[in-house]
Design an enzyme around this catalytic site. Structure first.
Site, short mmCIF file in Angstrom:
data_model
loop_
_atom_site.label_atom_id
_atom_site.label_comp_id
_atom_site.label_asym_id
_atom_site.label_seq_id
_atom_site.Cartn_x
_atom_site.Cartn_y
_atom_site.Cartn_z
CG HIS A 130 -1.89 1.01 1.39
ND1 HIS A 130 -1.61 2.29 1.82
CD2 HIS A 130 -3.22 0.99 1.16
CE1 HIS A 130 -2.73 3.00 1.84
NE2 HIS A 130 -3.73 2.23 1.44
CE LYS A 140 -7.14 -0.07 6.19
NZ LYS A 140 -8.06 0.35 5.15
CB CYS A 150 -3.69 3.26 -1.65
SG CYS A 150 -4.99 4.46 -1.37
CD GLN A 158 -6.79 -4.40 4.19
OE1 GLN A 158 -7.73 -5.12 4.53
NE2 GLN A 158 -6.96 -3.14 3.84
CG ASP A 204 0.70 -2.31 6.06
OD1 ASP A 204 -0.27 -2.51 6.82
OD2 ASP A 204 0.62 -1.56 5.05
N1 7TS Z 1 -1.75 -0.58 4.73
C1 7TS Z 1 -2.63 -1.37 4.10
C2 7TS Z 1 -2.25 -2.75 3.72
C3 7TS Z 1 -3.92 -0.89 3.83
O1 7TS Z 1 -4.79 -1.68 3.21
C4 7TS Z 1 -4.27 0.42 4.22
C5 7TS Z 1 -5.60 1.02 3.88
C6 7TS Z 1 -3.31 1.18 4.90
C7 7TS Z 1 -2.07 0.64 5.13
C8 7TS Z 1 -3.61 2.53 5.42
O2 7TS Z 1 -4.46 2.43 6.52
P1 7TS Z 1 -4.98 3.74 7.27
O3 7TS Z 1 -5.99 3.20 8.24
O4 7TS Z 1 -3.82 4.36 7.92
O5 7TS Z 1 -5.60 4.61 6.22
N2 7TS Z 1 -6.23 0.41 2.80
C9 7TS Z 1 -7.35 0.80 2.19
C10 7TS Z 1 -7.92 0.08 1.15
O6 7TS Z 1 -7.50 -0.96 0.69
N3 7TS Z 1 -9.03 0.72 0.75
O7 7TS Z 1 -9.19 1.82 1.48
C11 7TS Z 1 -8.15 1.90 2.38
#
Ligand code: 7TS
Length: 428
Positions: A145, A248, A386, A225, A222
């Site tokens: 990501h 998430k 992303c 997910q 990371d």
């Molecule tokens: N890393 C991964 C693997 C992600 O899927 C996401 C967000 C992030 C980091 C960032 O997370 P945040 O909570 O700091 O924003 N992924 C997604 C997605 O797949 N669709 O919308 C957000």
């Protein structure tokens, strides 16, 4: 738990196996999520398949946040008054709940952040800045990501270092051979996604961490997910850092977690300066607080942390092994269903996958697919997710992505397949 799944760092050996969720369990679980019973577009039931963007929240999480604001609201780590102490206790209990959830050794190894993005930036700006110098290399996979690419690019730019991509195969798996070949004396850090948001691939992070450690290189995982899909055991993984986002994993937005090994958190300089991260301040000398408080400057998202504590307790009450087993069955079902459809091309066919189905259709763009699905009450995400370098790797601008959680059902996958037939009919 298969032998392959073990190398992904999923917990499971220590605990006796529990059965996957049955359909009746899932029907009951759905009652905990009021939003799942929404009707859209003149009475069509919502089919929520955008869980990789954000999951829904169970009532227990909303209630915990409400309870805090209505009955215990006060700032933490400050007052001797009763409310402040109660709020502090609730906040610190949430930290302990997260520790248990990821099986960290020490409660202090859990730092609350705004989310995965902030967790990774924190590591880059503190640990990274002390470790990365001119000519050094940071390895990140092609399936990261953006939030596990850009902070490293920013750091490398500042330091005269470089980010080197770890290649991904046509099936959407990290090439372990190529990964092994990338190490040299300049390699200072590996940053890798546990479960791909765009493909669903569950990466063999435990194996990758072993490889990196054999070269003396620390690893950032990371886990944005993975936390809601797999049992995570940071001690078993032996990762140096693990990052995830509350929203998430059924928790509130604006709260996230950074796990770091105590030895690293101890040695790292603070991230931001301000209240709560100090022991004493004077113009002559300021003494920083110990970890984790050293990394939590200012008033944090107290309600968010309490909500996240409730979320992990909720997930534990169902059990991460049963969730993972149920989702594996959903993944098999969805893969067979979509792979058998003419004109639908699945992107990401890894051996070990979470229930994420990214696909392209010959007849329609991802956005057009998303619009037709929306008319049917089906929520998916479309675009590059992303993960633009990954889209480039597959020579596509983007995909339509259905991402499921433990409260989704086979019937909802059937509804998706039926709606995809409507897409074909709409774009002959
Ligand atoms: N890393 C991964 C693997 C992600 O899927 C996401 C967000 C992030 C980091 C960032 O997370 P945040 O909570 O700091 O924003 N992924 C997604 C997605 O797949 N669709 O919308 C957000």
């Amino acid at each position: 738990m298969t032998a392959e799944a073990d190398s992904t760092g999923a917990r499971g050996q220590a605990n006796p196996p529990r059965p996957p969720l049955a359909e009746g369990d899932v029907a009951r679980i759905r009652q905990d999520f009021p939003l799942l019973h929404t009707e859209l577009r003149g009475g069509k039931p919502l089919v929520y398949l955008d869980n990789a963007s954000t999951t829904q929240r169970p009532r227990a999480v909303v209630d915990a946040v409400d309870e805090y604001y209505l009955h215990h609201n006060a700032n933490i780590h400050r007052g001797v008054h009763q409310l402040s102490q109660a709020a502090t206790d609730a906040y610190e209990r949430a930290r302990e709940a997260v520790r248990r959830f990821v099986n960290a050794q020490l409660t202090g190894e859990i730092v609350f952040t705004r989310g995965t993005t902030e967790s990774i930036n924190l590591i880059a700006q503190t640990f990274g800045r002390t470790r990365i110098g001119p000519g050094d290399e940071v390895l990140v996979s092609e399936m990261e990501h953006h939030s596990n690419i850009v902070p490293w690019q920013m750091l490398c730019q500042e330091r005269g270092a470089r980010v080197r991509p770890i290649p991904v195969t046509d099936a959407g798996e990290i090439s372990l051979e190529e990964y092994g070949r990338l190490f040299n004396e300049k390699t200072k850090l590996v940053a890798v996604i546990h479960v791909s948001n765009a493909l669903g691939t569950v990466n063999p992070v435990k194996h990758m961490i072993d490889t990196a450690h054999a070269h003396g290189v620390p690893v950032v995982v990371d886990g944005a997910q993975s936390a809601a899909h797999l049992p995570v055991d940071v001690q078993d993984l032996d990762c140096d850092f693990y990052a995830c986002s509350g929203h998430k994993m059924c928790g509130p937005t604006g709260i996230g977690v950074l796990y770091g090994k105590a030895e690293h958190l101890e040695a790292m300089p603070p991230y931001q300066g301000g209240g709560d991260m100090i022991l004493s301040v004077s113009f002559g000398k300021t003494v920083y607080n110990t970890f984790p408080h050293k990394f939590e400057a200012g008033t944090p998202d107290i309600a968010g942390a309490i909500g996240l504590g409730a979320a992990v307790e909720y997930l534990e009450s169902i059990g991460m092994e049963p969730i993972a087993a149920y989702e594996r069955a959903l993944t098999r079902y969805g893969t067979q269903l979509l792979a058998s459809m003419d004109g639908v091309r699945l992107i990401g066919t890894a051996h070990d996958k979470a229930p994420v189905f990214s696909f392209c259709m010959a007849c329609a763009s991802p956005d057009a697919i998303g619009q037709v699905l929306d008319e049917e009450g089906i929520a998916v995400r479309t675009g590059h997710h992303c993960a633009q370098p990954l889209m480039e790797r597959f020579h596509i601008p983007g995909t339509a992505r259905a991402s499921l959680a433990f409260y989704n059902t086979r019937q909802e996958l059937d509804a998706l397949a039926e709606a995809l037939n409507r897409v074909k009919a709409a774009f002959p």
